[in-house]
Design a protein around this motif. Structure first.
Motif, short mmCIF file in Angstrom:
data_model
loop_
_atom_site.label_atom_id
_atom_site.label_comp_id
_atom_site.label_asym_id
_atom_site.label_seq_id
_atom_site.Cartn_x
_atom_site.Cartn_y
_atom_site.Cartn_z
N LYS A 7 -20.37 -17.00 -6.80
CA LYS A 7 -21.29 -16.18 -6.27
C LYS A 7 -21.32 -16.19 -4.26
O LYS A 7 -22.11 -15.40 -3.68
N ILE A 8 -20.18 -16.73 -3.92
CA ILE A 8 -20.36 -16.87 -2.75
C ILE A 8 -19.15 -15.15 -2.52
O ILE A 8 -19.48 -14.67 -1.29
N TYR A 9 -18.53 -14.98 -3.58
CA TYR A 9 -17.98 -14.01 -2.92
C TYR A 9 -18.36 -12.27 -3.87
O TYR A 9 -18.49 -11.30 -3.17
N THR A 10 -19.67 -12.71 -4.22
CA THR A 10 -20.84 -10.95 -4.56
C THR A 10 -21.80 -11.60 -3.27
O THR A 10 -22.27 -9.86 -2.95
N SER A 11 -21.70 -12.60 -2.08
CA SER A 11 -22.86 -12.03 -1.31
C SER A 11 -21.48 -12.38 0.16
O SER A 11 -22.30 -13.10 1.49
N LEU A 12 -20.80 -11.64 -0.27
CA LEU A 12 -19.73 -12.42 1.29
C LEU A 12 -20.16 -11.73 2.47
O LEU A 12 -19.61 -12.64 3.52
N PHE A 13 -20.36 -10.65 2.65
CA PHE A 13 -20.35 -9.50 3.84
C PHE A 13 -22.36 -9.85 4.38
O PHE A 13 -22.55 -8.81 5.37
N ALA A 14 -23.60 -10.70 3.16
CA ALA A 14 -24.10 -10.92 3.83
C ALA A 14 -24.37 -11.75 5.46
O ALA A 14 -24.76 -12.96 4.62
N LEU A 15 -24.68 -11.19 6.39
CA LEU A 15 -24.84 -11.63 7.12
C LEU A 15 -25.73 -11.94 8.16
O LEU A 15 -27.19 -11.02 7.94
N PRO A 16 -25.92 -12.96 8.79
CA PRO A 16 -27.35 -12.80 9.27
C PRO A 16 -27.96 -12.04 9.99
O PRO A 16 -26.49 -11.50 10.84
N LYS A 17 -28.62 -11.11 10.49
CA LYS A 17 -29.12 -9.78 11.38
C LYS A 17 -29.08 -10.51 12.68
O LYS A 17 -27.93 -9.24 13.14
N PHE A 18 -28.61 -11.27 13.44
CA PHE A 18 -28.22 -11.25 14.80
C PHE A 18 -26.48 -10.71 15.61
O PHE A 18 -26.34 -10.50 16.02
N VAL A 19 -26.55 -11.78 13.51
CA VAL A 19 -24.65 -11.10 13.46
C VAL A 19 -24.09 -10.05 13.32
O VAL A 19 -23.28 -9.29 14.21
N SER A 20 -24.79 -9.54 12.68
CA SER A 20 -24.58 -7.69 12.20
C SER A 20 -25.14 -7.38 13.79
O SER A 20 -24.35 -5.90 13.93
N ASP A 21 -25.87 -7.46 14.27
CA ASP A 21 -26.10 -6.90 15.51
C ASP A 21 -25.15 -6.81 16.38
O ASP A 21 -24.82 -6.09 17.26
N LEU A 22 -24.60 -7.88 16.88
CA LEU A 22 -23.49 -8.42 17.40
C LEU A 22 -22.03 -7.32 17.30
O LEU A 22 -21.53 -6.71 18.21
N ILE A 23 -22.29 -7.33 16.23
CA ILE A 23 -21.24 -5.98 15.78
C ILE A 23 -21.00 -4.72 14.78
O ILE A 23 -20.33 -2.97 14.69
N LYS A 24 -22.56 -4.06 15.70
CA LYS A 24 -22.59 -2.79 15.07
C LYS A 24 -21.94 -1.75 15.32
O LYS A 24 -22.29 -1.80 17.04
#
Lengths: 276, 276
Positions: free
Chosen positions: B259-276
């Motif tokens: 399960k951790i592998y399947t959802s590995l790259f699911a980031l909280p919004k503020f984290v994705s926003d920092l590295i867009k």
């Protein structure tokens, strides 16, 4: 220089540098309002950090939105605990919601939050909101089959909230939900509060047909690893639909998002093992 | 009674109760080995917690396994940093691995870990492992197109590891990977070390064609919210296959799972926003 340490267990804690501290002894608990350098204003009840201006968005978004998205048309919502108002603020982001009841036992928590935490308590005067200064246990006895969503925004299961982590209480929550109702409870840290976590989740599993536990990163809570448990008799909460994602698109959030929703119940192995 | 506080920023820290403390000043850094009540033995370098007996499994599993699963047949693996041996231990759980190189600049870290952290350093004497006490930057100059997987198990980008968070270093890492090679780096806390996090991730994004950032709950690291970034020129690391899941089934892990592998790259919004 003032430093405050919250002892999360007797052997470890979170330490923060404090600009100013304010003490109130309420009828139920010791309320401490700290102005900290790292986390902004911090509300502490009986020594336990409840909320901070900097990271409160994570807890409040993750307690409120998953259940409000899973429910197809939430109109009536009850928040038990949560006198700071952060959960109510998130609930009101859902346009279908017509009525929010907040049941908080300690009026001083509400008043201090209104005065010192305006970015958190900002929706407590919204006309859709009614505040009841009551014991959640008694409050539910008078509201059978009424709510679409109930959110248990409780402090730790010691002190005023102790009875609200027991099976008899979860039974009352279930009886107060109307058809297709969903509840979500904060269920403590699986890392530093393993027994509280296991007990709360297992009691919920005994009461509801469908349930699922999920985690969120909350820097100022024990171990930074916090859990929530969602449950329902009628709704298979493990399913999701395209409509859910349309609702998520319109939400203004900082942590919760489509990806977090998709992978909500993906737990680390040791956490799943604790609640099997 | 001894208490130790790790200042994660100048305004907040992790506090732990200590049974015994041991100090060594190495050529590169101050090494502190604490025996703590909550987390067992704790290794601290220049004041920053590196690993503890109780929660080390999370960091080491999450640094090693995702890349080793994404790679279809990892045979040669390099770990840079990580003198405690925890990452090497996890790497050796993959039966395809024939050769593990550990490049650690500070021999004292290796020796102290062998002596005091046996559950972490336990595989350092495995015949598949070669240890190089060298600067990672120089080491890579002599190993072009050699490794299948490179894991950057570095301390914070201050002190000895500073140069290893820069673009020139990531270029060298890329040049030392052979076809279908993958690297993963620990990339700091997106919450309390926002600038370190953003800089490291953005530099990696400039060097590799494919990349993805993921998080893990690590209670003793800043904010309990830690990041890793995986990258590759040849492998689309966002894809996964059925074979990956078969490999995961055979792994003996406590945090990492399907399960951790399947959802590995699911980031909280503020984290994705920092590295867009």
């Amino acid at each position: 220089m003032i430093w405050f340490t919250e002892y999360q267990t007797k052997n470890t804690g979170l330490t923060v540098k404090v600009k100013e501290a304010k003490h109130v002894q309420s009828k139920y608990q010791e309320i401490l309002l700290l102005d900290t350098y790292e986390y902004g204003k911090m509300l502490v009840l009986d020594g336990a950090v409840q909320t901070t201006e900097r990271d409160e968005f994570i807890y409040h978004e993750m307690l409120a939105h998953p259940a409000l998205i899973k429910h197809q048309n939430p109109e009536r919502v009850l928040v038990i605990g949560g006198g700071d108002g952060g959960t109510v603020r998130e609930v009101l982001k859902h346009p279908s919601v017509k009525e929010v009841h907040l049941c908080e036992i300690d009026e001083d928590v509400i008043n201090i939050s209104k005065q010192y935490l305006p970015t958190i308590s900002c929706e407590l005067n919204n006309p859709k909101v009614s505040i009841f200064v009551e014991d959640g246990n008694k409050f539910l006895d008078e509201r059978k089959e009424y709510y679409d969503v109930i959110l248990l925004d409780l402090s730790d299961p010691v002190g005023p909230a102790e009875a609200l982590f027991k099976r008899a209480f979860y039974e009352k929550v279930k009886a107060s939900l109307r058809k297709n109702g969903i509840m979500t409870a904060q269920t403590e840290s699986p890392f530093l509060q393993e027994e509280y976590f296991k007990t709360a989740v297992k009691e919920i599993q005994k009461v509801f047909k469908n349930y699922g536990t999920y985690l969120a990163f909350i820097p100022t809570y024990p171990a930074g690893m916090w859990s929530f448990t969602m449950a329902s008799d009628d709704v298979n909460i493990l399913d999701s639909s395209e409509k859910d994602y349309e609702k998520i698109k319109d939400l203004n959030t900082k942590y919760f998002c489509d990806k977090i929703y998709t992978s909500l119940f993906a737990l680390p192995k040791f956490v799943s093992d604790l609640i099997k």
